[in-house]
Design a protein around this motif. Sequence first.
Motif, short mmCIF file in Angstrom:
data_model
loop_
_atom_site.label_atom_id
_atom_site.label_comp_id
_atom_site.label_asym_id
_atom_site.label_seq_id
_atom_site.Cartn_x
_atom_site.Cartn_y
_atom_site.Cartn_z
N THR A 1 0.84 -1.20 0.00
CA THR A 1 0.00 0.00 0.00
C THR A 1 0.88 1.25 0.00
N PHE B 1 -5.34 5.92 6.79
CA PHE B 1 -6.19 5.17 5.88
C PHE B 1 -5.45 3.95 5.33
N GLU C 1 -5.93 -0.15 5.96
CA GLU C 1 -6.00 -1.14 4.88
C GLU C 1 -5.04 -2.29 5.14
N ASP D 1 -2.70 -1.68 -3.13
CA ASP D 1 -3.25 -0.35 -3.33
C ASP D 1 -2.17 0.39 -4.11
N ASP E 1 -8.85 -0.02 -3.36
CA ASP E 1 -8.86 1.44 -3.24
C ASP E 1 -8.68 2.16 -4.58
N ASP F 1 -12.71 10.47 3.02
CA ASP F 1 -11.97 9.26 3.44
C ASP F 1 -12.61 8.64 4.66
N GLN G 1 -14.84 5.98 3.29
CA GLN G 1 -14.50 4.83 2.46
C GLN G 1 -14.36 3.61 3.37
N ALA H 1 -12.55 1.17 4.14
CA ALA H 1 -11.23 0.61 3.85
C ALA H 1 -11.04 -0.77 4.44
N SER I 1 -10.45 -4.26 2.21
CA SER I 1 -9.25 -5.07 2.41
C SER I 1 -9.60 -6.50 2.78
N PHE J 1 -12.75 3.72 10.18
CA PHE J 1 -13.19 3.49 8.80
C PHE J 1 -14.40 2.55 8.71
#
Length: 331
Positions: free
Chosen positions: A51, A58, A62, A107, A132, A261, A281, A283, A287, A327
């Motif tokens: 990532t 963020f 993930e 990502d 993402d 986000d 999002q 996340a 994931s 998240f």
Amino acid sequence: MIAAAAMSALAFAGCSSGGSTETPTTASSATAETSTPAGGGEAGGLIAVITPSHSNVFFKAEADAAVAEAEALGYTAQADSHDDDPNKQSELIDAAISNGAVAIVLDNAGADVTVGAVQKAKDAGIPVFLIDREINETGIAVSQIVANNAQGAGLVGESFVAAMEGEGTYIELLGRETDTNAAVRSDAYHAVIDEYPDMEMVAQETANWDQQEAFNKVQTLLEANPDVKGIIAGNDTMALGAVAAVDAAGLTGEVIVAGFDGSPDAAQAIKDGKLLATGLQPAVLISQMAVQQADEYIRTGSTGQPEKQSIDCILIDASNVDKYTVFALEG
């Protein structure tokens, strides 16, 4: 596992400033499922998770979620960061190949520059599951699972317009130009805002997803445009930089700021009355879905899902921020 991902997705709700409505997670079938190997393998082996920088909460969320899900399913997992550097990303994919990874969760570092890297992994027999951010090619990654950025940014844009009562000057902060999400979010903002002729954008600056850069640019822009009524940012990191600049100028409560986000710091800023809203999002869910689909693919040769999958976002504002977790939104 795929069924489990679908069920967990139903827990998310699409919200607006006027209330909340239960909406299911959606999966786009715009692209047919990638051709699959024979399958019939067993769970186990290394899943490489790659990532952008983990200094961004963020991307850390993930990576942590992907590693935890992989270990829960009987795999080992290693999380690394490419820092949005295509060369470093290529090196990490080379390392995953050399280490005999059974799958890569990625990502990526750019929609165009990543195509060759994913093709390289596929040629080495390692399936890639993108999260993402999409790439500008289909048929080489097994899955591309992304948040519905257009839908989520539309919710933020509606909230922003409502708070500004459909009029006044505003500033927009754009994300990194190489990231497709930057353009998608900006386009979705304008699809809403541009319907209001009394709203005027006096500046549009790229702050590259960076908080300090956003702070510096907003400080300068506020000096040049003292009557600005609002700031809308392509992500929470830039929004928080804007919040700090607004606070330093003594304009908290006078200049409306919105982000995207769904970061923990953004949620706290909403609670503190310094940030209007953010588009969450999911996340963690994305994931987990990527790892579950990797497991399914390794064991059966198919994910049972289309390559491109779009997961709806949620508006977080003062009406529901107390239900926020990292998240995700409870209930």
